[in-house]
Design an enzyme around this catalytic site. Structure first.
Site, PDB file in Angstrom:
ATOM      1  N   GLU A  26     -17.121  -5.470  36.792  1.00 17.16           N
ATOM      2  CA  GLU A  26     -16.729  -6.585  35.932  1.00 17.16           C
ATOM      3  C   GLU A  26     -16.431  -7.796  36.794  1.00 17.16           C
ATOM      4  O   GLU A  26     -15.744  -7.640  37.808  1.00 17.16           O
ATOM      5  CB  GLU A  26     -15.471  -6.233  35.123  1.00 17.16           C
ATOM      6  CG  GLU A  26     -15.793  -5.352  33.948  1.00 17.16           C
ATOM      7  CD  GLU A  26     -14.581  -5.024  33.086  1.00 17.16           C
ATOM      8  OE1 GLU A  26     -13.596  -5.792  33.110  1.00 17.16           O
ATOM      9  OE2 GLU A  26     -14.631  -4.003  32.387  1.00 17.16           O
ATOM     10  N   ARG A  37     -13.026   2.007  30.165  1.00  9.53           N
ATOM     11  CA  ARG A  37     -13.195   1.409  31.492  1.00  9.53           C
ATOM     12  C   ARG A  37     -14.678   1.478  31.848  1.00  9.53           C
ATOM     13  O   ARG A  37     -15.343   2.503  31.612  1.00  9.53           O
ATOM     14  CB  ARG A  37     -12.373   2.155  32.545  1.00  9.53           C
ATOM     15  CG  ARG A  37     -10.880   1.820  32.524  1.00  9.53           C
ATOM     16  CD  ARG A  37     -10.589   0.393  32.975  1.00  9.53           C
ATOM     17  NE  ARG A  37      -9.179   0.059  32.989  1.00  9.53           N
ATOM     18  CZ  ARG A  37      -8.522  -0.566  32.006  1.00  9.53           C
ATOM     19  NH1 ARG A  37      -9.146  -0.927  30.893  1.00  9.53           N
ATOM     20  NH2 ARG A  37      -7.234  -0.847  32.121  1.00  9.53           N
ATOM     21  N   HIS A  54     -14.586  -7.703  28.013  1.00  7.68           N
ATOM     22  CA  HIS A  54     -13.298  -6.983  28.117  1.00  7.68           C
ATOM     23  C   HIS A  54     -12.221  -7.681  27.266  1.00  7.68           C
ATOM     24  O   HIS A  54     -11.182  -8.112  27.789  1.00  7.68           O
ATOM     25  CB  HIS A  54     -12.860  -6.866  29.584  1.00  7.68           C
ATOM     26  CG  HIS A  54     -11.918  -5.718  29.838  1.00  7.68           C
ATOM     27  ND1 HIS A  54     -11.824  -5.062  31.024  1.00  7.68           N
ATOM     28  CD2 HIS A  54     -11.003  -5.114  29.023  1.00  7.68           C
ATOM     29  CE1 HIS A  54     -10.899  -4.117  30.959  1.00  7.68           C
ATOM     30  NE2 HIS A  54     -10.384  -4.130  29.733  1.00  7.68           N
TER      31      HIS A  54
HETATM   32  C1  DGY Z   1      -5.727  -2.356  29.095  1.00  8.66           C
HETATM   33  O1  DGY Z   1      -4.641  -2.735  28.655  1.00  8.66           O
HETATM   34  O2  DGY Z   1      -5.838  -1.425  29.884  1.00  8.66           O
HETATM   35  C2  DGY Z   1      -6.943  -3.072  28.595  1.00  8.66           C
HETATM   36  O3  DGY Z   1      -8.091  -2.749  29.260  1.00  8.66           O
HETATM   37  C3  DGY Z   1      -6.743  -4.560  28.508  1.00  8.66           C
HETATM   38  O4  DGY Z   1      -5.820  -4.751  27.508  1.00  8.66           O
END
Ligand code: DGY
Length: 330
Positions: free
Chosen positions: A267, A238, A286
């Site tokens: 983001e 993240r 991402h």
């Molecule tokens: C998640 O699933 O948490 C990712 O960041 C996106 O697939």
């Protein structure tokens, strides 16, 4: 019996959407961007089930806007966009999509590490800018992966996936996690290290923790100061786990050697972010779980969680199972 009403906040792959369409009275937000919060609030007032994305902020106010909302299914493994304690307190089970994206995400993290180590973006830019005149003995020299030390922060499914890949490349692997996994150390050939040792000894530091108040800005100026001047940091977890200002300063001043980010804070990354000016900072939007097969499986899992919740059954993958002891919304 009328079909239960649900709101799906984006066009997810058909494998899951078809399941939802078939079993419910589905309203779908087809915009490329997430629905504005006001739209989300208005739609949620009408439904019993919500299929959300990590770009939707799901807070207590939203849950309170409709006492008939009985399930929220997030199309992601991460769920930091949802106030989980608030959901549990209100008897709302929350679903997520673990497991199916582990290898796809580890593949991308490894790809980013290799691309940053071997300066792939700079090399592509060099060729496209018509600068390639001859073979150069010192042209675009990067770092070896084989024989290097990989430091993995967060040794859950995806962190372990990185360790497996690193083994195939002859890397030495250190890991740090709040839960030491002694059971895996021999079989996976990994060594537990405290954070300071991991930061000091690693050539590559890859982050695989969830985002919480202890991991927010965990990769900050103090952490970068402990790393090798050649070290490369990889983040596919993240964005807010890495402090972007501190990262810029560390890259610019040569405190560390490079970064490869699938996730950023915020983001999308602002187009005027100074990180975008650095040749040693590689950024992708991402996409770690974005393979056709994996996104299809995530859609099916998200649909299965949503439909189970609507039927009053336990969600196959529930992030707050304690909700079933307290009693769920009917
Ligand atoms: C998640 O699933 O948490 C990712 O960041 C996106 O697939």
């Amino acid at each position: 019996m009328p079909k239960p009403k649900v709101f799906v906040t984006r066009l997810i792959p058909e494998e899951g959407l078809a399941m939802v369409r078939e079993a419910t009275a589905m309203k779908l937000w087809e915009g490329e961007l997430p629905p504005p919060h006001k739209v989300l609030l208005d739609e949620v007032r009408e439904v019993e089930g919500l299929l959300s994305l990590l770009t939707d902020k799901i807070d207590a106010a939203l849950m309170d806007s409709n006492p008939r909302l009985k399930v929220i299914s997030n199309f992601a493994v991460g769920y930091d966009n949802i106030d989980i304690p608030a959901a549990t307190a209100r008897g709302i089970p929350i679903g997520n999509t673990p497991g199916v994206l582990t290898d796809t995400t580890a593949d991308l993290a490894f790809t980013l590490m290799m691309a940053a180590a071997r300066r792939i973006q700079e090399s592509i830019d060099y060729v496209r800018a018509e600068k390639w005149k001859t073979w150069g003995p010192k042209l675009l020299m990067g770092q070896d992966i084989h024989g290097a030390t990989l430091g993995i922060i967060g040794f859950g499914r995806i962190g372990q996936g990185m360790a497996k890949r690193a083994g195939g490349f002859g890397m030495r692997v250190l890991y740090y996690d709040v839960y030491r996994r002694q059971d895996l150390e021999q079989t996976m050939d990994v060594t537990f290290a405290d954070m300071d040792t991991l930061l000091r000894e690693s050539d590559f530091v890859t982050v695989h923790t969830d985002l919480n108040e202890t991991t927010r800005h965990m990769m900050n100026a103090a952490a970068f100061a402990k790393m090798k001047p050649t070290a490369i940091v990889i983040n596919t977890a993240r964005g807010p786990i890495v402090d972007p200002q501190a990262l810029y300063a560390a890259l610019k001043s040569g405190k560390i050697g490079g970064a490869a980010l699938d996730v950023t804070e915020p983001e999308p990354i602002p187009t005027d972010s100074p990180l975008l000016t650095l040749p040693n900072c590689l950024i992708v939007p991402h996409i770690a779980s974005a393979s056709v097969a994996t996104r299809g499986k995530m859609a099916q899992m998200a649909a299965a969680n949503l439909l189970a919740g609507l039927r009053g059954e336990k969600l196959p993958t529930c992030v707050n199972p304690e909700v079933y002891e307290r009693g769920v919304r009917k």
